[in-house]
Design a protein around this motif. Structure first.
Motif, PDB file in Angstrom:
ATOM      1  N   TRP B   3       0.824  -1.209   0.000  1.00 32.11           N
ATOM      2  CA  TRP B   3       0.000   0.000   0.000  1.00 32.11           C
ATOM      3  C   TRP B   3       0.858   1.258   0.000  1.00 32.11           C
ATOM      4  O   TRP B   3       0.398   2.302  -0.477  1.00 32.11           O
ATOM      5  CB  TRP B   3      -0.970   0.000   1.180  1.00 32.11           C
ATOM      6  CG  TRP B   3      -0.328   0.195   2.522  1.00 32.11           C
ATOM      7  CD1 TRP B   3       0.129  -0.769   3.340  1.00 32.11           C
ATOM      8  CD2 TRP B   3      -0.087   1.442   3.168  1.00 32.11           C
ATOM      9  NE1 TRP B   3       0.655  -0.222   4.458  1.00 32.11           N
ATOM     10  CE2 TRP B   3       0.540   1.138   4.382  1.00 32.11           C
ATOM     11  CE3 TRP B   3      -0.335   2.774   2.839  1.00 32.11           C
ATOM     12  CZ2 TRP B   3       0.918   2.135   5.275  1.00 32.11           C
ATOM     13  CZ3 TRP B   3       0.046   3.751   3.729  1.00 32.11           C
ATOM     14  CH2 TRP B   3       0.667   3.431   4.941  1.00 32.11           C
ATOM     15  N   GLU B   6       1.495   1.993  -3.661  1.00 28.62           N
ATOM     16  CA  GLU B   6       0.300   2.524  -4.323  1.00 28.62           C
ATOM     17  C   GLU B   6       0.022   3.952  -3.885  1.00 28.62           C
ATOM     18  O   GLU B   6      -0.431   4.781  -4.688  1.00 28.62           O
ATOM     19  CB  GLU B   6      -0.897   1.632  -4.016  1.00 28.62           C
ATOM     20  CG  GLU B   6      -0.778   0.271  -4.664  1.00 28.62           C
ATOM     21  CD  GLU B   6      -2.078  -0.488  -4.623  1.00 28.62           C
ATOM     22  OE1 GLU B   6      -3.088   0.121  -4.271  1.00 28.62           O
ATOM     23  OE2 GLU B   6      -2.053  -1.682  -4.937  1.00 28.62           O
ATOM     24  N   LEU B   7       0.296   4.268  -2.611  1.00 32.03           N
ATOM     25  CA  LEU B   7       0.081   5.649  -2.142  1.00 32.03           C
ATOM     26  C   LEU B   7       1.004   6.615  -2.866  1.00 32.03           C
ATOM     27  O   LEU B   7       0.576   7.695  -3.313  1.00 32.03           O
ATOM     28  CB  LEU B   7       0.321   5.712  -0.630  1.00 32.03           C
ATOM     29  CG  LEU B   7       0.037   7.067   0.016  1.00 32.03           C
ATOM     30  CD1 LEU B   7      -1.454   7.356  -0.060  1.00 32.03           C
ATOM     31  CD2 LEU B   7       0.498   7.078   1.452  1.00 32.03           C
ATOM     32  N   ILE B   9       2.291   6.171  -5.826  1.00 30.22           N
ATOM     33  CA  ILE B   9       1.828   6.286  -7.219  1.00 30.22           C
ATOM     34  C   ILE B   9       0.605   7.199  -7.307  1.00 30.22           C
ATOM     35  O   ILE B   9       0.500   8.025  -8.215  1.00 30.22           O
ATOM     36  CB  ILE B   9       1.543   4.881  -7.795  1.00 30.22           C
ATOM     37  CG1 ILE B   9       2.842   4.109  -7.966  1.00 30.22           C
ATOM     38  CG2 ILE B   9       0.872   4.980  -9.141  1.00 30.22           C
ATOM     39  CD1 ILE B   9       2.636   2.699  -8.437  1.00 30.22           C
ATOM     40  N   TYR B  10      -0.322   7.082  -6.336  1.00 33.65           N
ATOM     41  CA  TYR B  10      -1.491   7.965  -6.339  1.00 33.65           C
ATOM     42  C   TYR B  10      -1.087   9.435  -6.245  1.00 33.65           C
ATOM     43  O   TYR B  10      -1.611  10.289  -6.960  1.00 33.65           O
ATOM     44  CB  TYR B  10      -2.407   7.631  -5.161  1.00 33.65           C
ATOM     45  CG  TYR B  10      -3.385   6.537  -5.426  1.00 33.65           C
ATOM     46  CD1 TYR B  10      -4.226   6.595  -6.521  1.00 33.65           C
ATOM     47  CD2 TYR B  10      -3.479   5.456  -4.575  1.00 33.65           C
ATOM     48  CE1 TYR B  10      -5.120   5.582  -6.761  1.00 33.65           C
ATOM     49  CE2 TYR B  10      -4.369   4.437  -4.815  1.00 33.65           C
ATOM     50  CZ  TYR B  10      -5.190   4.506  -5.900  1.00 33.65           C
ATOM     51  OH  TYR B  10      -6.068   3.515  -6.147  1.00 33.65           O
ATOM     52  N   ILE B  11      -0.123   9.725  -5.347  1.00 30.33           N
ATOM     53  CA  ILE B  11       0.306  11.123  -5.173  1.00 30.33           C
ATOM     54  C   ILE B  11       0.930  11.654  -6.462  1.00 30.33           C
ATOM     55  O   ILE B  11       0.626  12.765  -6.914  1.00 30.33           O
ATOM     56  CB  ILE B  11       1.293  11.227  -3.983  1.00 30.33           C
ATOM     57  CG1 ILE B  11       0.550  10.952  -2.675  1.00 30.33           C
ATOM     58  CG2 ILE B  11       1.930  12.597  -3.933  1.00 30.33           C
ATOM     59  CD1 ILE B  11       1.457  10.823  -1.494  1.00 30.33           C
ATOM     60  N   ILE B  13       0.352  10.583  -9.475  1.00 34.69           N
ATOM     61  CA  ILE B  13      -0.709  10.724 -10.487  1.00 34.69           C
ATOM     62  C   ILE B  13      -1.435  12.046 -10.303  1.00 34.69           C
ATOM     63  O   ILE B  13      -1.693  12.780 -11.275  1.00 34.69           O
ATOM     64  CB  ILE B  13      -1.688   9.535 -10.396  1.00 34.69           C
ATOM     65  CG1 ILE B  13      -1.104   8.312 -11.078  1.00 34.69           C
ATOM     66  CG2 ILE B  13      -3.014   9.870 -11.042  1.00 34.69           C
ATOM     67  CD1 ILE B  13      -1.975   7.103 -10.971  1.00 34.69           C
ATOM     68  N   LEU B  14      -1.754  12.386  -9.035  1.00 24.95           N
ATOM     69  CA  LEU B  14      -2.447  13.656  -8.785  1.00 24.95           C
ATOM     70  C   LEU B  14      -1.593  14.838  -9.223  1.00 24.95           C
ATOM     71  O   LEU B  14      -2.082  15.765  -9.891  1.00 24.95           O
ATOM     72  CB  LEU B  14      -2.784  13.773  -7.298  1.00 24.95           C
ATOM     73  CG  LEU B  14      -4.112  13.159  -6.875  1.00 24.95           C
ATOM     74  CD1 LEU B  14      -4.293  13.308  -5.383  1.00 24.95           C
ATOM     75  CD2 LEU B  14      -5.233  13.870  -7.598  1.00 24.95           C
ATOM     76  N   LEU B  39       2.051   6.023 -15.094  1.00 25.91           N
ATOM     77  CA  LEU B  39       1.781   5.731 -13.688  1.00 25.91           C
ATOM     78  C   LEU B  39       0.483   4.956 -13.526  1.00 25.91           C
ATOM     79  O   LEU B  39       0.369   4.093 -12.647  1.00 25.91           O
ATOM     80  CB  LEU B  39       1.739   7.033 -12.886  1.00 25.91           C
ATOM     81  CG  LEU B  39       3.095   7.706 -12.714  1.00 25.91           C
ATOM     82  CD1 LEU B  39       2.929   9.057 -12.073  1.00 25.91           C
ATOM     83  CD2 LEU B  39       3.981   6.849 -11.871  1.00 25.91           C
ATOM     84  N   MET B  40      -0.509   5.259 -14.386  1.00 21.42           N
ATOM     85  CA  MET B  40      -1.736   4.471 -14.363  1.00 21.42           C
ATOM     86  C   MET B  40      -1.456   3.015 -14.727  1.00 21.42           C
ATOM     87  O   MET B  40      -2.039   2.100 -14.139  1.00 21.42           O
ATOM     88  CB  MET B  40      -2.756   5.048 -15.343  1.00 21.42           C
ATOM     89  CG  MET B  40      -3.447   6.291 -14.857  1.00 21.42           C
ATOM     90  SD  MET B  40      -4.428   6.020 -13.415  1.00 21.42           S
ATOM     91  CE  MET B  40      -5.830   5.218 -14.127  1.00 21.42           C
ATOM     92  N   LEU B  43      -0.069   1.351 -11.779  1.00 24.11           N
ATOM     93  CA  LEU B  43      -1.116   1.094 -10.797  1.00 24.11           C
ATOM     94  C   LEU B  43      -1.955  -0.115 -11.192  1.00 24.11           C
ATOM     95  O   LEU B  43      -2.294  -0.950 -10.340  1.00 24.11           O
ATOM     96  CB  LEU B  43      -1.995   2.341 -10.682  1.00 24.11           C
ATOM     97  CG  LEU B  43      -2.840   2.457  -9.437  1.00 24.11           C
ATOM     98  CD1 LEU B  43      -1.954   2.449  -8.219  1.00 24.11           C
ATOM     99  CD2 LEU B  43      -3.637   3.718  -9.478  1.00 24.11           C
TER     100      LEU B  43
END
Lengths: 146, 81
Positions: B3, B6-7, B9-11, B13-14, B39-40, B43
């Motif tokens: 996780w 993934e966190l 990668i999320y940051i 992506i934003l 990055l997507m 993910l």
């Protein structure tokens, strides 16, 4: 492309990288049955290797690799491979795209399905490659000089 | 399914999405959209959808970015708004 600058370093890098991308595209197409990937992804990789040469070397060098007028027949041939395989299977007594009924003598049904999926994925890959290269050529040449 | 990865990668992506929306230079926007796409793909692979991630990496990060760059050379590089 109109305003491209001849850069031997970029061109050498693209020439070094492009054949490996193309081989990997065929690998993805031919291993589409039992691994991630398939006709669409492999065709997109083939198109990426062709477009790399077209971007790095300009329209003249790209036309030495695959000419612009070849794209349209290749796309049609890919669709014909797909549709013809399904139609041959339908004419041989099965349903449309029923690979087990393909009329190849001396091969049992499991291998016939294997070969049928392989033929279809080659057709899909050729069509995807040709259409993506065609889109790029139509973007670059524009609408004023055709 | 780590996780923390993934966190991160999320940051990213934003950040890349916001930069791609707000920047004035359209070439930077195209590069940021390519980074977003890649990055997507990472993910998708981290979530187990390898086939979807492969398609996203090839189409989104490879061919679409090239099409946008080719379209930019035919039009202007700066936005008007």
């Amino acid at each position: 492309m109109k305003r491209h600058f001849e850069s031997p370093i970029v061109l050498l890098g693209a020439r070094l990288l492009s054949p490996y991308i193309m081989v990997f595209g065929w690998y993805v197409i031919f291993h589409g049955h039992y691994s991630p990937g398939g006709g669409f992804q492999g065709g997109a990789l083939l198109a990426a290797s062709v477009l790399l040469i077209r971007v790095a070397g300009g329209a003249h060098l790209g036309n030495l690799q695959i000419k612009e007028w070849v794209n349209n027949p290749i796309a049609a041939i890919g669709v014909l491979i797909y549709f013809g395989t399904g139609l041959v299977a339908a004419l041989a007594g099965g349903y449309f795209l029923d690979y087990g009924e393909l009329p190849i003598p001396g091969v049992e049904a499991a291998w016939l399905r294997y070969i049928g999926i392989l033929i279809i994925e080659v057709g899909i890959g050729l069509t995807v490659m040709a259409v993506l290269v065609m889109i790029y050529d139509n973007i670059v040449t524009g609408e004023d000089n055709d | 399914m780590i996780w923390e990865l993934e966190l991160v990668i999320y940051i990213f992506i934003l950040i890349s999405a916001i930069v791609a929306l707000e920047v004035k230079d359209l070439l930077v926007a195209v590069v940021m959209m390519t980074i977003f796409s890649f990055l997507m793909a990472l993910l998708f692979v981290a979530m187990g959808a390898i086939d979807v991630g492969f398609t996203e990496a090839v189409i989104g990060a490879g061919v679409t970015g090239l099409f946008f760059v080719a379209a930019l050379y035919k039009t202007s590089r700066k936005t008007n708004d």
